[in-house]
Design an enzyme around this catalytic site. Structure first.
Site, short mmCIF file in Angstrom:
data_model
loop_
_atom_site.label_atom_id
_atom_site.label_comp_id
_atom_site.label_asym_id
_atom_site.label_seq_id
_atom_site.Cartn_x
_atom_site.Cartn_y
_atom_site.Cartn_z
N GLU A 158 -4.84 1.49 3.25
CA GLU A 158 -4.61 0.39 4.21
C GLU A 158 -4.65 0.90 5.64
O GLU A 158 -5.15 0.23 6.54
CB GLU A 158 -3.25 -0.27 3.93
CG GLU A 158 -3.02 -1.57 4.69
CD GLU A 158 -2.48 -1.42 6.10
OE1 GLU A 158 -2.61 -2.37 6.89
OE2 GLU A 158 -1.95 -0.35 6.44
N GLU A 159 -4.13 2.10 5.85
CA GLU A 159 -4.02 2.63 7.22
C GLU A 159 -5.39 3.00 7.80
O GLU A 159 -5.49 3.29 8.99
CB GLU A 159 -3.08 3.83 7.25
CG GLU A 159 -1.65 3.52 6.77
CD GLU A 159 -0.91 2.54 7.67
OE1 GLU A 159 -1.45 2.15 8.71
OE2 GLU A 159 0.22 2.15 7.31
N HIS A 214 0.85 -1.20 0.00
CA HIS A 214 0.00 0.00 0.00
C HIS A 214 0.88 1.24 0.00
O HIS A 214 1.98 1.23 0.54
CB HIS A 214 -0.97 -0.01 1.19
CG HIS A 214 -0.31 0.08 2.54
ND1 HIS A 214 -0.03 1.28 3.16
CD2 HIS A 214 0.13 -0.88 3.39
CE1 HIS A 214 0.54 1.04 4.33
NE2 HIS A 214 0.66 -0.26 4.49
N ASP A 217 -0.42 4.44 0.83
CA ASP A 217 -0.80 5.48 1.78
C ASP A 217 0.06 5.33 3.03
O ASP A 217 0.63 4.26 3.28
CB ASP A 217 -2.28 5.38 2.15
CG ASP A 217 -2.65 4.08 2.87
OD1 ASP A 217 -2.15 3.02 2.44
OD2 ASP A 217 -3.41 4.12 3.86
N ASP A 221 1.46 -10.19 1.25
CA ASP A 221 1.30 -8.79 1.66
C ASP A 221 2.31 -8.51 2.77
O ASP A 221 3.06 -9.40 3.19
CB ASP A 221 -0.14 -8.57 2.16
CG ASP A 221 -0.52 -7.09 2.26
OD1 ASP A 221 0.28 -6.22 1.85
OD2 ASP A 221 -1.63 -6.80 2.73
N ASP A 253 6.72 1.32 5.85
CA ASP A 253 5.29 1.02 5.85
C ASP A 253 4.59 1.99 4.93
O ASP A 253 4.16 3.04 5.37
CB ASP A 253 4.75 1.11 7.28
CG ASP A 253 3.31 0.67 7.39
OD1 ASP A 253 2.79 0.10 6.42
OD2 ASP A 253 2.69 0.92 8.43
ZN LIG Z 1 1.29 -1.03 6.34
#
Ligand SMILES: [Zn+2]
Length: 487
Positions: A188-189, A119, A121, A215, A154
């Site tokens: 995702e967050e 992801h 974001d 993932d 992340d």
């Molecule tokens: Zn993440």
């Protein structure tokens, strides 16, 4: 008496023999003799592209109206510019504008496709902590072999490394046998409903049967785990579920000079107290047993003896693990009262009192089973229990570490990180891949990055960063994984 002692000693001796035999039969599950992955020559331009990716403020907010969509738009355009072959040879489809799904058609339609997820974001930088970043969080700076910025770990690192791997393979004329999908989520967050969930729904509608899904989730933990001070590659095979329950009591109120034996506050407080005093049962079968099967044989003789004989030692193991909060979270559905609302004036009986209790559900249980047990433990019909369903998710089923798909991943990890112990484990947080657990039995959660106790708090925290060499290795990992997944 002498006779009894003799039998007792004989019994003890037999027990010791059984324990030792089990310990010696508790053999390693690590793949051996895996050839090292060939190097992937990525130039400095790849590092520069990663730095550029970090400059887009693709920040997710729970309140979607705060989202700066121009940044998401610009990030998509940046990917197109940066990876021209990927964008000319793969089919790109968008979901809710910014969720990106790429399809790289394989030559052999009989082979099930694989799906690599990430992801782009990121979480916001908490106001007031900016000055604790030695480099500004959205400057995308590379200094002294370190890449600095929000999202390095992340999870823009994975988005960029996967894209670099695909571009690199295309440049070399590689054509997959098996279709490769890439899914890059935009939220995702904040639960991933616009991105990953929408993409998963499309897969279900189209009846796409996937070989495996990979993932984020676990990493290569270089300083090991409790009991095993070796680098360990943690591959998530499941993640916990999430539900918050509201406990409400509505009373008649009135003046506090003549109160009933229990006010609405008292009743809700008692319900909360009962829940805390009656924790959910501890279980080792939701990921920990699988982890012990992989890590146990790599430990010292004493620890091996314990894990090889779980029929005897399980209660002891549960007790030891349950002593820390993080250990406790691995063996049971956790109970966390987080909000309490009641009362307005010191001499007035409250009418309604409400407590919110957050549960993280262990695989094998469900929102329904948790709610049922909560009602049984509270055992008071005046306490109304309501599921706050908007944020709730069921725990994911366990993916089988004995499946050949896991072996492909295991082999790839060993070829890029030869010194690590590979192990399945339970992910305590949530990832986008949970939406795919419904349509694919093999969902794995692993990012090929090195972490340790010091770097983990930078994720969602301050001064997130990654060494350049680690990033290069991530690209090498994805190249190797795509190659290893072709049969
Ligand atoms: Zn993440």
């Amino acid at each position: 008496m002498k006779k009894f002692l003799r039998w007792f000693l004989l019994g003890l001796f037999l027990l010791a023999v059984i324990l030792v035999i089990n310990t010696f039969r508790f053999s390693s599950r690590q793949l051996t003799g895996v050839a090292p992955a060939p190097p992937v020559a990525v130039g400095d331009s790849a590092v520069d592209r990663f730095a550029q990716a970090l400059r887009y403020r693709t920040v997710s907010f729970t309140d979607y109206s705060l989202t700066d969509t121009t940044q998401f738009e610009a990030f998509g355009a940046f990917l197109k510019r940066s990876f021209p072959l990927m964008h000319s040879r793969l089919k790109l489809e968008t979901f809710n504008r910014y969720g990106l799904l790429y399809e790289w058609k394989g030559r052999n339609p009989a082979l099930k496709p694989i799906l690599l997820m990430a992801h782009y974001d990121v979480v916001p930088v908490i106001q007031g902590t900016e000055r604790m970043w030695p480099r500004p969080p959205f400057a995308g700076r590379v200094d002294g072999g370190i890449i600095y910025g929000r999202g390095t770990r992340d999870d823009k690192g994975c988005v960029m490394a996967i894209s670099e791997a695909v571009e690199w393979l295309l440049k070399g004329g590689f054509q997959p046998e098996r279709t490769v999908y890439l899914a890059f989520g935009q939220d995702e967050e904040t639960l991933g409903k616009r991105g990953a969930e929408a993409i998963a729904k499309a897969f279900k509608q189209r009846n796409i049967d996937l070989e495996y899904v990979l993932d984020e989730g676990g990493t290569v933990k270089t300083d090991g785990i409790p009991g095993l001070k070796k680098p360990v590659a943690l591959v998530g095979i499941s993640e916990k579920g999430y539900v918050s329950l509201e406990l409400t009591v509505v009373a008649s109120g009135g003046h506090s000079s003549m109160p009933p034996p229990q006010t609405s506050i008292g009743m809700v407080a008692e319900a909360v107290d009962r829940l805390q005093k009656n924790p959910f049962p501890a279980r080792l079968d939701a990921g920990l047993a699988q982890m012990f099967a992989y890590t146990g044989p790599e430990m010292s003789f004493g620890q091996r003896l314990v894990f090889a004989n779980d029929w005897l030692f399980a209660p002891l193991v549960k007790r030891i693990i349950g002593q820390t909060n993080s250990g406790n979270a691995l063996i049971r559905t956790t109970t966390a009262p987080t909000i309490f609302k009641a009362g307005a004036k010191d001499n007035v009986l409250p009418i309604d009192a409400t407590a919110t209790v957050n549960f993280r559900i262990l695989p094998g249980e469900s929102i329904a089973s948790v709610t049922k047990r909560v009602k049984e433990v509270i055992d008071n019909e005046q306490v109304k229990v309501t599921v706050m369903s908007a944020s709730s998710t069921e725990p994911s089923p366990l993916s089988d570490p004995d499946d050949p798909a896991f072996t492909k991943l295991h082999r790839t990890i060993k070829s890029v990180f030869p010194e690590v112990v590979v192990t399945p484990f339970l992910v305590l947080g949530g990832t986008d891949s949970k939406y795919f657990a419904r349509i694919c039995p093999n969902v794995y959660r692993f990012s090929p990055m090195l972490t340790d106790e010091a770097s983990i708090p930078t994720i969602h925290g301050t001064n997130e960063r990654m060494p350049v060499d680690d990033y290069r290795n991530m690209i090498r990992f994805y190249v190797t994984l795509i190659r290893n997944s072709q049969n």
